[in-house]
Design an enzyme around this catalytic site. Structure first.
Site, mmCIF file in Angstrom:
data_model
loop_
_atom_site.group_PDB
_atom_site.id
_atom_site.type_symbol
_atom_site.label_atom_id
_atom_site.label_comp_id
_atom_site.label_asym_id
_atom_site.label_seq_id
_atom_site.Cartn_x
_atom_site.Cartn_y
_atom_site.Cartn_z
ATOM 1 C CG ASN A 39 -1.949 1.016 1.303
ATOM 2 O OD1 ASN A 39 -1.617 2.220 1.110
ATOM 3 N ND2 ASN A 39 -3.268 0.759 1.343
ATOM 4 C CG HIS A 50 -5.858 -0.185 -1.615
ATOM 5 N ND1 HIS A 50 -7.081 -0.971 -1.337
ATOM 6 C CD2 HIS A 50 -5.958 0.827 -1.200
ATOM 7 C CE1 HIS A 50 -7.960 -0.004 -0.975
ATOM 8 N NE2 HIS A 50 -7.024 1.183 -0.805
ATOM 9 C CB CYS A 79 -11.092 -2.919 -0.480
ATOM 10 S SG CYS A 79 -10.195 -2.214 -2.044
ATOM 11 C CB CYS A 82 -7.855 -5.128 -4.314
ATOM 12 S SG CYS A 82 -6.779 -3.712 -3.878
ATOM 13 C CG ASP A 142 -6.186 2.320 2.957
ATOM 14 O OD1 ASP A 142 -5.491 2.850 1.896
ATOM 15 O OD2 ASP A 142 -6.383 0.934 2.770
HETATM 16 ZN ZN LIG Z 1 -7.821 -2.806 -1.876
#
Ligand SMILES: [Zn+2]
Length: 145
Positions: A39, A50, A79, A82, A142
């Protein structure tokens, strides 16, 4: 310890040492790491870097076959962004360090046929717990909260 998960943890620790968020990822094909990353949102002021995205970026352009045969390792449950990249490139298998501190889009990935193995790695959990306790505002940013 799986050497590829260890490599992802090494990336996470590198990110932490740089003042960033300790999440790392590697992409493995044919027994070799073809992309690694961590990240870099803080370090580069990036909206998208990320750990997994950084690993994709560092792997560069790859033929569709390579993505299909690759395994992505990440220290933290991926997440929505991603997971989108994982689906876009057709990665079929991911190994997740932990999902205790953050539950990503594992159900979505599984519903689309991706094998998701969560290994509950204590180092991954400790890294995130410590980071969230130390810098809750950075963490909330984030994950878009
Ligand atoms: Zn992510």
């Amino acid at each position: 310890m799986d050497p590829f998960m260890q490599a992802a943890i090494d990336e996470a620790q590198k990110g932490l040492a740089e003042g960033g968020i300790p999440i790392g990822s590697v992409i493995v094909h044919d027994g070799k790491i073809i992309g690694r990353g961590h990240n870099r949102r803080v370090q580069e002021g990036s909206a998208i870097k990320h750990g997994e995205m950084d690993a994709f970026e560092n792997a560069g352009r790859q033929p569709a076959r390579v993505y299909r045969e690759a395994t992505l390792y990440t220290t933290l449950s991926p997440c929505a962004m991603c997971s989108g990249a994982i689906l876009l490139y057709g990665i079929r298998k991911i190994i997740v360090g932990e999902h205790e501190t953050f539950m990503g889009e594992e159900a979505l990935l599984r519903s689309r046929g991706v094998q998701v193995d969560v290994v509950h790695n204590p180092t991954c959990i400790a890294l995130m717990k410590q980071f969230i306790a130390d810098k809750p505002e950075l963490w909330n940013e984030d994950i878009g909260e």
